[in-house]
Motif scaffolding. Structure first.
Motif, PDB file in Angstrom:
ATOM      1  N   GLU A   1      -7.316  -0.688  -4.081  1.00 54.95           N
ATOM      2  CA  GLU A   1      -7.160   0.238  -2.892  1.00 54.95           C
ATOM      3  C   GLU A   1      -5.618   0.261  -2.825  1.00 54.95           C
ATOM      4  OE1 GLU A   1     -11.055  -1.177  -0.202  1.00 54.95           O
ATOM      5  OE2 GLU A   1      -9.050  -2.056   0.512  1.00 54.95           O
ATOM      6  N   LYS A   2      -4.596  -0.584  -3.233  1.00 56.65           N
ATOM      7  CA  LYS A   2      -3.232  -0.458  -3.239  1.00 56.65           C
ATOM      8  C   LYS A   2      -2.663   0.151  -4.370  1.00 56.65           C
ATOM      9  CE  LYS A   2      -2.977  -4.501   0.010  1.00 56.65           C
ATOM     10  NZ  LYS A   2      -2.011  -5.224   0.720  1.00 56.65           N
ATOM     11  N   ASN A   3      -3.672   0.734  -5.379  1.00 60.44           N
ATOM     12  CA  ASN A   3      -3.194   1.436  -6.706  1.00 60.44           C
ATOM     13  C   ASN A   3      -2.146   0.563  -7.250  1.00 60.44           C
ATOM     14  OD1 ASN A   3      -2.809   3.639  -8.294  1.00 60.44           O
ATOM     15  ND2 ASN A   3      -1.320   4.551  -7.275  1.00 60.44           N
TER      16      ASN A   3
ATOM     17  N   GLU B   1       0.805  -1.131   0.030  1.00 65.77           N
ATOM     18  CA  GLU B   1      -0.002  -0.006  -0.071  1.00 65.77           C
ATOM     19  C   GLU B   1       0.817   1.178   0.019  1.00 65.77           C
ATOM     20  OE1 GLU B   1      -4.076   0.282   2.186  1.00 65.77           O
ATOM     21  OE2 GLU B   1      -2.317   0.890   3.527  1.00 65.77           O
ATOM     22  N   GLU B   2       1.962   1.276   0.890  1.00 63.42           N
ATOM     23  CA  GLU B   2       2.826   2.407   0.693  1.00 63.42           C
ATOM     24  C   GLU B   2       3.507   2.603  -0.324  1.00 63.42           C
ATOM     25  OE1 GLU B   2       5.325   1.841   4.396  1.00 63.42           O
ATOM     26  OE2 GLU B   2       6.501   3.671   3.988  1.00 63.42           O
TER      27      GLU B   2
ATOM     28  N   ARG C   1       1.561   4.304  -3.089  1.00 61.45           N
ATOM     29  CA  ARG C   1       1.116   5.855  -2.821  1.00 61.45           C
ATOM     30  C   ARG C   1       2.491   6.726  -3.375  1.00 61.45           C
ATOM     31  NH1 ARG C   1       1.455   6.102   2.675  1.00 61.45           N
ATOM     32  NH2 ARG C   1       0.509   4.103   3.167  1.00 61.45           N
ATOM     33  N   LYS C   2       3.449   5.940  -3.941  1.00 60.36           N
ATOM     34  CA  LYS C   2       4.640   6.699  -4.290  1.00 60.36           C
ATOM     35  C   LYS C   2       5.055   5.944  -5.533  1.00 60.36           C
ATOM     36  CE  LYS C   2       7.009   5.543  -0.175  1.00 60.36           C
ATOM     37  NZ  LYS C   2       8.002   5.842   0.647  1.00 60.36           N
ATOM     38  N   LYS C   3       4.257   5.427  -6.364  1.00 62.75           N
ATOM     39  CA  LYS C   3       4.846   4.424  -7.373  1.00 62.75           C
ATOM     40  C   LYS C   3       5.596   5.214  -8.660  1.00 62.75           C
ATOM     41  CE  LYS C   3       1.045   2.690 -10.033  1.00 62.75           C
ATOM     42  NZ  LYS C   3       0.171   1.570  -9.840  1.00 62.75           N
TER      43      LYS C   3
END
Ligand code: PMT
Length: 393
Positions: free
Chosen positions: A332-334, A301-302, A305-307
Protein backbone atom coordinates in the motif's frame (compact mmCIF):
# COMPACT_ATOMS: atom_id res chain seq x y z
CA UNK A 1 44.46 -4.53 15.15
CA UNK A 2 47.44 -2.57 16.44
CA UNK A 3 47.06 0.34 18.85
CA UNK A 4 50.21 2.43 18.96
CA UNK A 5 50.58 4.72 21.96
CA UNK A 6 52.96 7.68 21.87
CA UNK A 7 54.11 9.88 24.74
CA UNK A 8 51.50 12.40 25.84
CA UNK A 9 49.35 12.91 28.90
CA UNK A 10 46.36 11.54 26.94
CA UNK A 11 47.95 8.05 27.16
CA UNK A 12 45.56 7.33 30.00
CA UNK A 13 42.66 7.54 27.53
CA UNK A 14 44.34 4.90 25.34
CA UNK A 15 43.84 2.49 28.25
CA UNK A 16 40.07 3.01 27.93
CA UNK A 17 40.28 2.59 24.14
CA UNK A 18 41.83 -0.88 24.67
CA UNK A 19 39.16 -1.78 27.20
CA UNK A 20 36.34 -0.79 24.82
CA UNK A 21 37.96 -2.63 21.89
CA UNK A 22 38.33 -5.81 23.99
CA UNK A 23 34.68 -5.49 25.06
CA UNK A 24 33.71 -5.37 21.38
CA UNK A 25 35.68 -8.55 20.59
CA UNK A 26 38.73 -7.02 18.86
CA UNK A 27 42.13 -8.65 19.18
CA UNK A 28 44.37 -5.75 20.20
CA UNK A 29 48.15 -5.69 19.96
CA UNK A 30 49.55 -2.62 21.73
CA UNK A 31 52.82 -0.98 20.67
CA UNK A 32 54.34 1.84 22.73
CA UNK A 33 57.13 4.34 22.37
CA UNK A 34 59.64 4.73 25.19
CA UNK A 35 58.06 8.11 26.02
CA UNK A 36 54.55 6.60 26.26
CA UNK A 37 55.86 4.09 28.83
CA UNK A 38 56.74 7.08 31.03
CA UNK A 39 53.02 7.90 31.30
CA UNK A 40 51.44 4.43 31.50
CA UNK A 41 53.30 1.18 32.02
CA UNK A 42 53.26 -1.58 29.36
CA UNK A 43 51.93 -3.89 32.09
CA UNK A 44 48.62 -1.96 32.14
CA UNK A 45 48.12 -2.47 28.39
CA UNK A 46 49.35 -6.07 28.56
CA UNK A 47 46.86 -6.92 31.29
CA UNK A 48 43.95 -5.36 29.42
CA UNK A 49 44.82 -6.69 25.95
CA UNK A 50 46.01 -10.11 27.11
CA UNK A 51 49.00 -9.83 24.76
CA UNK A 52 52.63 -8.79 25.24
CA UNK A 53 53.21 -5.12 24.46
CA UNK A 54 55.69 -4.24 21.71
CA UNK A 55 58.13 -1.54 22.78
CA UNK A 56 61.57 -2.28 21.36
CA UNK A 57 62.79 -3.43 17.93
CA UNK A 58 66.06 -4.65 19.37
CA UNK A 59 64.65 -6.76 22.19
CA UNK A 60 65.37 -10.35 21.19
CA UNK A 61 62.51 -11.72 23.29
CA UNK A 62 60.00 -9.28 21.83
CA UNK A 63 61.23 -9.79 18.29
CA UNK A 64 60.74 -13.55 18.58
CA UNK A 65 57.36 -13.26 20.37
CA UNK A 66 55.86 -10.47 18.27
CA UNK A 67 58.20 -9.53 15.41
CA UNK A 68 57.92 -6.04 13.96
CA UNK A 69 57.16 -7.18 10.39
CA UNK A 70 54.61 -9.64 11.73
CA UNK A 71 52.95 -6.75 13.53
CA UNK A 72 52.85 -4.72 10.32
CA UNK A 73 51.47 -7.61 8.26
CA UNK A 74 48.87 -8.85 10.69
CA UNK A 75 47.23 -5.51 11.49
CA UNK A 76 43.89 -4.95 9.75
CA UNK A 77 43.98 -1.40 11.07
CA UNK A 78 46.75 0.56 12.74
CA UNK A 79 45.75 3.29 15.19
CA UNK A 80 48.09 5.85 16.76
CA UNK A 81 46.36 7.31 19.82
CA UNK A 82 47.48 9.64 21.20
CA UNK A 83 49.64 10.79 18.30
CA UNK A 84 52.19 13.46 19.26
CA UNK A 85 53.55 16.20 16.97
CA UNK A 86 56.82 14.26 17.06
CA UNK A 87 55.38 10.97 15.71
CA UNK A 88 53.40 12.81 13.02
CA UNK A 89 56.57 14.65 11.97
CA UNK A 90 58.70 11.51 11.92
CA UNK A 91 56.26 9.49 9.84
CA UNK A 92 55.66 12.43 7.46
CA UNK A 93 59.45 12.60 6.95
CA UNK A 94 59.84 8.87 6.31
CA UNK A 95 61.83 8.25 9.48
CA UNK A 96 61.77 4.68 10.81
CA UNK A 97 64.14 4.71 13.77
CA UNK A 98 62.18 2.82 16.43
CA UNK A 99 59.68 -0.02 16.64
CA UNK A 100 56.58 2.09 16.08
CA UNK A 101 57.81 4.11 13.10
CA UNK A 102 59.29 0.97 11.52
CA UNK A 103 55.99 -0.90 11.78
CA UNK A 104 53.99 2.06 10.39
CA UNK A 105 56.42 2.23 7.46
CA UNK A 106 55.94 -1.49 6.76
CA UNK A 107 52.19 -1.83 7.20
CA UNK A 108 49.70 -1.93 4.36
CA UNK A 109 46.74 -1.60 6.73
CA UNK A 110 44.85 1.70 7.00
CA UNK A 111 46.58 3.96 9.55
CA UNK A 112 44.54 6.27 11.78
CA UNK A 113 46.12 9.13 13.74
CA UNK A 114 44.33 10.62 16.75
CA UNK A 115 46.50 13.65 17.53
CA UNK A 116 46.67 15.20 20.97
CA UNK A 117 48.94 18.09 21.92
CA UNK A 118 49.10 21.71 23.04
CA UNK A 119 46.84 23.95 20.93
CA UNK A 120 49.76 26.06 19.62
CA UNK A 121 51.70 22.94 18.69
CA UNK A 122 48.69 21.67 16.78
CA UNK A 123 48.28 24.99 14.97
CA UNK A 124 51.98 25.16 14.10
CA UNK A 125 52.23 25.34 10.29
CA UNK A 126 54.85 22.58 10.25
CA UNK A 127 52.52 20.18 12.09
CA UNK A 128 49.64 21.20 9.82
CA UNK A 129 51.79 20.69 6.71
CA UNK A 130 52.82 17.24 7.99
CA UNK A 131 49.16 16.31 8.53
CA UNK A 132 48.21 17.52 5.03
CA UNK A 133 51.10 15.54 3.55
CA UNK A 134 50.09 12.35 5.35
CA UNK A 135 46.41 12.80 4.43
CA UNK A 136 47.39 13.27 0.75
CA UNK A 137 49.04 9.83 0.71
CA UNK A 138 46.08 8.10 2.36
CA UNK A 139 46.67 8.26 6.12
CA UNK A 140 43.53 8.94 8.18
CA UNK A 141 43.22 11.60 10.87
CA UNK A 142 40.74 12.40 13.61
CA UNK A 143 40.47 16.04 14.61
CA UNK A 144 41.50 16.80 18.19
CA UNK A 145 38.69 18.13 20.35
CA UNK A 146 38.48 21.67 21.78
CA UNK A 147 38.57 22.11 25.54
CA UNK A 148 40.76 22.36 28.59
CA UNK A 149 44.28 21.01 27.93
CA UNK A 150 46.56 19.44 30.53
CA UNK A 151 49.18 22.15 29.80
CA UNK A 152 46.74 24.74 31.17
CA UNK A 153 45.60 26.15 27.81
CA UNK A 154 42.06 26.06 26.38
CA UNK A 155 41.78 25.11 22.73
CA UNK A 156 41.91 22.40 20.10
CA UNK A 157 44.26 19.66 21.20
CA UNK A 158 42.40 17.14 23.35
CA UNK A 159 42.35 13.49 22.32
CA UNK A 160 38.83 12.57 21.13
CA UNK A 161 36.87 10.49 23.61
CA UNK A 162 37.65 6.72 23.57
CA UNK A 163 34.13 5.87 22.26
CA UNK A 164 34.68 8.23 19.29
CA UNK A 165 38.05 6.60 18.51
CA UNK A 166 36.50 3.12 18.63
CA UNK A 167 33.67 4.28 16.33
CA UNK A 168 36.22 5.65 13.85
CA UNK A 169 38.04 2.28 13.93
CA UNK A 170 34.79 0.41 13.23
CA UNK A 171 34.21 2.74 10.27
CA UNK A 172 37.68 2.08 8.85
CA UNK A 173 37.16 -1.67 9.06
CA UNK A 174 33.81 -1.68 7.28
CA UNK A 175 33.58 -2.22 3.57
CA UNK A 176 32.37 1.01 1.95
CA UNK A 177 29.63 -0.58 -0.12
CA UNK A 178 27.24 2.34 0.49
CA UNK A 179 29.67 4.99 -0.77
CA UNK A 180 27.82 7.34 -3.09
CA UNK A 181 24.45 6.73 -1.38
CA UNK A 182 22.68 9.64 0.30
CA UNK A 183 20.54 8.10 3.01
CA UNK A 184 17.69 9.81 4.75
CA UNK A 185 16.87 7.94 7.96
CA UNK A 186 14.21 8.70 10.57
CA UNK A 187 14.33 7.69 14.22
CA UNK A 188 12.57 8.05 17.52
CA UNK A 189 9.12 9.06 18.61
CA UNK A 190 7.13 12.22 18.05
CA UNK A 191 5.66 14.42 20.74
CA UNK A 192 2.24 15.88 19.99
CA UNK A 193 1.54 18.75 22.40
CA UNK A 194 -1.70 18.93 24.37
CA UNK A 195 -0.74 22.10 26.24
CA UNK A 196 2.63 23.75 27.07
CA UNK A 197 3.56 21.00 29.56
CA UNK A 198 1.89 17.83 28.26
CA UNK A 199 2.14 15.79 25.10
CA UNK A 200 1.19 12.45 23.52
CA UNK A 201 4.12 10.21 22.59
CA UNK A 202 5.13 6.54 22.28
CA UNK A 203 7.84 4.21 23.60
CA UNK A 204 10.38 4.65 20.79
CA UNK A 205 13.86 5.40 22.15
CA UNK A 206 15.41 6.10 18.74
CA UNK A 207 17.91 3.23 19.18
CA UNK A 208 16.91 1.41 15.98
CA UNK A 209 17.12 4.51 13.80
CA UNK A 210 20.40 5.63 15.36
CA UNK A 211 21.86 2.13 14.79
CA UNK A 212 20.84 2.44 11.13
CA UNK A 213 22.53 5.85 10.86
CA UNK A 214 25.74 4.51 12.44
CA UNK A 215 25.81 1.47 10.16
CA UNK A 216 25.17 3.51 7.00
CA UNK A 217 27.86 6.08 7.89
CA UNK A 218 30.40 3.31 8.60
CA UNK A 219 29.63 1.80 5.20
CA UNK A 220 30.40 5.09 3.45
CA UNK A 221 26.95 6.64 2.92
CA UNK A 222 26.23 10.33 3.47
CA UNK A 223 23.60 10.19 6.20
CA UNK A 224 20.93 12.62 7.31
CA UNK A 225 19.05 11.52 10.41
CA UNK A 226 15.71 13.17 11.09
CA UNK A 227 15.14 12.37 14.74
CA UNK A 228 12.30 12.87 17.16
CA UNK A 229 13.18 13.61 20.81
CA UNK A 230 15.69 11.06 22.17
CA UNK A 231 18.48 11.10 24.74
CA UNK A 232 21.02 9.41 22.42
CA UNK A 233 24.37 10.95 21.45
CA UNK A 234 24.51 11.99 17.76
CA UNK A 235 26.06 9.27 15.57
CA UNK A 236 29.47 10.07 14.06
CA UNK A 237 29.58 11.51 10.53
CA UNK A 238 25.83 12.06 10.43
CA UNK A 239 23.78 15.23 9.98
CA UNK A 240 21.10 15.18 12.65
CA UNK A 241 17.91 17.20 12.15
CA UNK A 242 15.97 17.36 15.42
CA UNK A 243 12.18 17.49 15.17
CA UNK A 244 9.33 17.09 17.60
CA UNK A 245 5.93 16.53 15.98
CA UNK A 246 4.91 14.31 13.07
CA UNK A 247 4.21 17.47 11.02
CA UNK A 248 7.78 18.71 11.70
CA UNK A 249 9.14 15.29 10.78
CA UNK A 250 7.15 15.32 7.53
CA UNK A 251 8.45 18.80 6.61
CA UNK A 252 12.08 17.85 7.42
CA UNK A 253 11.85 14.62 5.40
CA UNK A 254 10.14 16.20 2.39
CA UNK A 255 12.70 19.03 2.29
CA UNK A 256 15.56 16.50 2.02
CA UNK A 257 13.82 13.83 -0.06
CA UNK A 258 14.85 15.19 -3.48
CA UNK A 259 18.52 14.85 -2.57
CA UNK A 260 18.24 11.30 -1.13
CA UNK A 261 18.98 8.06 -2.97
CA UNK A 262 17.20 5.97 -0.33
CA UNK A 263 14.97 6.56 2.71
CA UNK A 264 14.66 4.32 5.77
CA UNK A 265 11.75 5.20 8.06
CA UNK A 266 12.43 3.66 11.48
CA UNK A 267 10.65 6.44 13.37
CA UNK A 268 7.52 5.63 15.29
CA UNK A 269 5.57 8.48 13.73
CA UNK A 270 2.53 9.65 15.72
CA UNK A 271 -0.60 8.64 13.85
CA UNK A 272 -2.78 11.19 15.69
CA UNK A 273 -2.38 14.60 17.31
CA UNK A 274 -4.73 16.78 19.41
CA UNK A 275 -7.08 18.94 17.35
CA UNK A 276 -6.60 21.82 19.82
CA UNK A 277 -3.35 22.71 21.59
CA UNK A 278 -4.20 24.69 24.72
CA UNK A 279 -2.07 27.87 24.90
CA UNK A 280 -1.92 27.61 28.72
CA UNK A 281 -1.57 24.64 31.07
CA UNK A 282 -4.93 22.85 31.37
CA UNK A 283 -6.35 23.06 34.87
CA UNK A 284 -7.76 19.95 36.55
CA UNK A 285 -11.25 21.31 37.14
CA UNK A 286 -13.46 18.69 35.47
CA UNK A 287 -13.71 15.02 36.57
CA UNK A 288 -13.04 13.82 33.06
CA UNK A 289 -11.20 15.33 30.13
CA UNK A 290 -11.95 14.42 26.54
CA UNK A 291 -9.18 14.87 23.97
CA UNK A 292 -10.16 15.10 20.32
CA UNK A 293 -7.48 13.75 17.98
CA UNK A 294 -6.96 14.18 14.26
CA UNK A 295 -5.10 11.89 11.85
CA UNK A 296 -1.53 12.93 11.04
CA UNK A 297 -0.24 12.65 7.48
CA UNK A 298 1.40 9.32 6.60
CA UNK A 299 4.90 10.43 5.60
CA UNK A 300 5.98 7.13 4.08
CA UNK A 301 2.82 6.79 2.02
CA UNK A 302 3.44 10.28 0.64
CA UNK A 303 7.05 9.37 -0.28
CA UNK A 304 5.78 6.17 -1.94
CA UNK A 305 3.67 8.25 -4.32
CA UNK A 306 6.67 10.29 -5.55
CA UNK A 307 9.67 8.02 -5.05
CA UNK A 308 10.96 8.27 -8.62
CA UNK A 309 13.74 5.66 -8.48
CA UNK A 310 14.61 6.17 -4.81
CA UNK A 311 14.64 3.07 -2.62
CA UNK A 312 12.08 3.22 0.16
CA UNK A 313 12.36 1.13 3.31
CA UNK A 314 9.64 1.09 5.94
CA UNK A 315 9.27 -0.59 9.30
CA UNK A 316 6.08 -2.26 10.47
CA UNK A 317 5.67 -2.29 14.24
CA UNK A 318 3.15 -5.08 14.81
CA UNK A 319 1.77 -7.04 17.74
CA UNK A 320 -0.29 -9.58 15.71
CA UNK A 321 -0.40 -10.97 12.14
CA UNK A 322 3.08 -9.49 11.83
CA UNK A 323 3.98 -10.73 8.35
CA UNK A 324 0.55 -10.23 6.76
CA UNK A 325 0.29 -6.68 8.11
CA UNK A 326 3.82 -5.84 6.99
CA UNK A 327 3.13 -7.21 3.48
CA UNK A 328 0.04 -5.00 3.28
CA UNK A 329 2.08 -1.91 4.23
CA UNK A 330 4.80 -2.85 1.71
CA UNK A 331 2.19 -2.91 -1.08
CA UNK A 332 0.00 0.00 0.00
CA UNK A 333 2.91 2.40 0.64
CA UNK A 334 4.72 1.37 -2.59
CA UNK A 335 7.90 0.36 -0.70
CA UNK A 336 10.92 -1.61 -1.88
CA UNK A 337 11.47 -3.22 1.48
CA UNK A 338 9.79 -3.47 4.84
CA UNK A 339 11.18 -4.59 8.18
CA UNK A 340 8.42 -6.47 10.00
CA UNK A 341 9.02 -5.88 13.67
CA UNK A 342 7.23 -8.02 16.23
CA UNK A 343 7.12 -5.44 19.02
CA UNK A 344 5.36 -7.83 21.44
CA UNK A 345 8.11 -10.50 21.45
CA UNK A 346 10.65 -10.71 24.29
CA UNK A 347 13.85 -8.77 23.42
CA UNK A 348 12.22 -7.10 20.43
CA UNK A 349 10.89 -3.68 19.46
CA UNK A 350 10.91 -0.55 21.59
CA UNK A 351 13.62 0.69 23.96
CA UNK A 352 15.97 -2.32 24.24
CA UNK A 353 19.27 -2.90 22.43
CA UNK A 354 18.02 -5.99 20.55
CA UNK A 355 15.34 -6.66 17.98
CA UNK A 356 13.61 -9.48 16.09
CA UNK A 357 12.62 -8.80 12.50
CA UNK A 358 11.69 -10.27 9.15
CA UNK A 359 12.74 -8.44 5.99
CA UNK A 360 10.28 -8.53 3.08
CA UNK A 361 10.93 -6.97 -0.31
CA UNK A 362 8.90 -6.04 -3.41
CA UNK A 363 10.27 -9.10 -5.22
CA UNK A 364 8.56 -11.43 -2.72
CA UNK A 365 11.75 -12.36 -0.86
CA UNK A 366 11.32 -13.01 2.86
CA UNK A 367 14.30 -13.18 5.24
CA UNK A 368 13.45 -14.23 8.79
CA UNK A 369 16.10 -13.09 11.24
CA UNK A 370 16.75 -14.31 14.80
CA UNK A 371 17.13 -12.07 17.87
CA UNK A 372 20.14 -9.79 17.33
CA UNK A 373 21.40 -6.37 18.40
CA UNK A 374 19.93 -3.33 16.70
CA UNK A 375 23.42 -2.62 15.28
CA UNK A 376 23.52 -6.11 13.71
CA UNK A 377 20.00 -5.75 12.36
CA UNK A 378 20.93 -2.38 10.83
CA UNK A 379 23.72 -4.08 8.91
CA UNK A 380 21.41 -6.88 7.74
CA UNK A 381 18.94 -4.27 6.48
CA UNK A 382 21.67 -2.50 4.50
CA UNK A 383 22.99 -5.84 3.15
CA UNK A 384 19.49 -6.45 1.74
CA UNK A 385 19.13 -2.88 0.46
CA UNK A 386 22.53 -3.06 -1.22
CA UNK A 387 21.61 -6.37 -2.89
CA UNK A 388 18.31 -4.88 -4.14
CA UNK A 389 20.17 -1.93 -5.64
CA UNK A 390 22.88 -4.08 -7.22
CA UNK A 391 20.34 -6.50 -8.76
CA UNK A 392 18.18 -3.75 -10.20
CA UNK A 393 17.55 -4.23 -13.94
O1 PMT B 1 13.21 3.47 18.67
P1 PMT B 1 13.37 2.10 19.33
O2 PMT B 1 13.06 2.15 20.81
O3 PMT B 1 14.69 1.47 19.02
O4 PMT B 1 12.25 1.15 18.72
C1 PMT B 1 12.32 0.73 17.39
C2 PMT B 1 10.94 0.73 16.70
C3 PMT B 1 10.06 -0.31 17.35
C4 PMT B 1 10.29 2.11 16.81
C5 PMT B 1 11.23 0.40 15.19
O5 PMT B 1 11.87 -0.84 15.09
C6 PMT B 1 9.94 0.37 14.37
O6 PMT B 1 9.26 -0.64 14.29
N1 PMT B 1 9.61 1.53 13.74
C7 PMT B 1 8.35 1.75 13.03
C8 PMT B 1 7.27 2.18 13.98
C9 PMT B 1 5.96 2.49 13.26
O7 PMT B 1 5.53 3.61 13.29
O8 PMT B 1 5.44 1.49 12.60
P2 PMT B 1 4.00 1.55 11.81
O9 PMT B 1 3.73 0.15 11.46
O10 PMT B 1 3.02 2.31 12.62
O11 PMT B 1 4.33 2.40 10.51
C10 PMT B 1 4.74 1.82 9.28
C11 PMT B 1 5.76 2.69 8.59
O12 PMT B 1 5.17 3.93 8.20
C12 PMT B 1 6.96 3.05 9.45
O13 PMT B 1 8.11 3.00 8.64
C13 PMT B 1 6.66 4.47 9.92
O14 PMT B 1 7.88 5.20 10.12
C14 PMT B 1 5.85 5.03 8.76
N2 PMT B 1 4.82 6.02 9.16
C15 PMT B 1 3.86 5.69 10.07
C16 PMT B 1 2.88 6.62 10.39
C17 PMT B 1 2.91 7.88 9.79
N3 PMT B 1 2.00 8.81 10.11
N4 PMT B 1 3.86 8.20 8.90
C18 PMT B 1 4.82 7.28 8.56
O15 PMT B 1 5.70 7.55 7.75
Amino acid sequence: MVLAVTGGIACYKAVEVVRLLMRDGFSVQVAMTREAAQFVTPLTFQTLSGQPVATDTFSLTEESQIGHINLADQADVFVIAPATANIIGKIASGIADDLLTTVVMATQAPVLFAPSMNVHMFENPIVQENIRKLRRVGYHFMEPVEGYLACGYEGKGRLPEPEAIVEEIRGLLKKKDLAGERLLITAGPNQEPIDPVRFITNRSSGKMGYALARAAARRGAAVTLVAGPTSLPPPAKTRVVAVRTAEEMRAAVLERFADATAVVMAAAVSDYSPVQVAPKKLKKTADALRLELKRNPDILEELGRKKDGRLLVGFAAETDNVIANAEKKLREKNLDMIVANDVAAEGSGFEGDTNIATILDHGGNVVTLPLMTKDELADRIFDHLHALKTNRP
